[in-house]
Design a protein around this motif. Sequence first.
Motif, PDB file in Angstrom:
ATOM      1  N   HIS A 112       2.705  -6.266   5.743  1.00  0.00           N
ATOM      2  CA  HIS A 112       1.711  -5.257   6.131  1.00  0.00           C
ATOM      3  C   HIS A 112       1.446  -5.139   7.627  1.00  0.00           C
ATOM      4  O   HIS A 112       1.260  -4.045   8.116  1.00  0.00           O
ATOM      5  N   SER A 113       1.432  -6.206   8.368  1.00  0.00           N
ATOM      6  CA  SER A 113       0.998  -6.142   9.772  1.00  0.00           C
ATOM      7  C   SER A 113       2.140  -5.899  10.753  1.00  0.00           C
ATOM      8  O   SER A 113       1.898  -5.760  11.949  1.00  0.00           O
ATOM      9  N   TYR A 141      -0.894  -8.298   1.857  1.00  0.00           N
ATOM     10  CA  TYR A 141      -1.862  -8.392   2.946  1.00  0.00           C
ATOM     11  C   TYR A 141      -2.082  -9.834   3.380  1.00  0.00           C
ATOM     12  O   TYR A 141      -2.095 -10.752   2.565  1.00  0.00           O
ATOM     13  N   ASN A 189       0.804  -1.224   0.000  1.00  0.00           N
ATOM     14  CA  ASN A 189       0.000   0.000   0.000  1.00  0.00           C
ATOM     15  C   ASN A 189       0.838   1.276   0.000  1.00  0.00           C
ATOM     16  O   ASN A 189       0.339   2.333  -0.384  1.00  0.00           O
ATOM     17  N   HIS A 193       2.868 -13.033   3.867  1.00  0.00           N
ATOM     18  CA  HIS A 193       2.395 -11.649   3.767  1.00  0.00           C
ATOM     19  C   HIS A 193       3.304 -10.717   4.538  1.00  0.00           C
ATOM     20  O   HIS A 193       4.207 -11.134   5.267  1.00  0.00           O
TER      21      HIS A 193
END
Length: 174
Positions: free
Chosen positions: A129-130, A111, A78, A127
């Motif tokens: 992102h987190s 994600y 993103n 993934h």
Amino acid sequence: MIYFTGDTHFGDRRVLSLDRRPFSSMAEHDAALIRNWNETVGRVDEVWHLGDVMSARAGDCTELLAQLNGRKHLIVGNNDTQATTASKGWDSVHHYVELREDGYHLILCHYAFRTWNQMGKKSINLHGHSHGRLKPLPRQFDVGVDAQELRPVSLDEIVHRKEVGASTEIISEA
């Protein structure tokens, strides 16, 4: 060998405070991540970066990628700008990829998924992102640097690591 990483956020000051990365400056942060990458990844290895490579203000992505070992593939995150995705340093750029590697079916996206293709047949969701804050499902791994000691991680390390709350070892489909 094949490696995975994500959320490097080169040149992005926010990671020093939001993610509590242990550096006093972005120069120190970026130098450490480059050093960790090159200590882990050889020149002929393959690396899948699962997004959020660098800040738009951090400089030229092609110059950054030239400092990093390996053949590099990007799964767009993103925070990845057109300048990052258009860099000549990538062997490929995607939003989502499914790979078969060493008998494993890998689902790659920036994600984390709640469910993913072939989940019932032991496929693995990798993934970013987190930033290490999301409790994983079985056969789901955050490969971002915050969850992986600030360095890329090999497929072998991923599938043989005992995760809290996950099954002890993933069985190959081979």
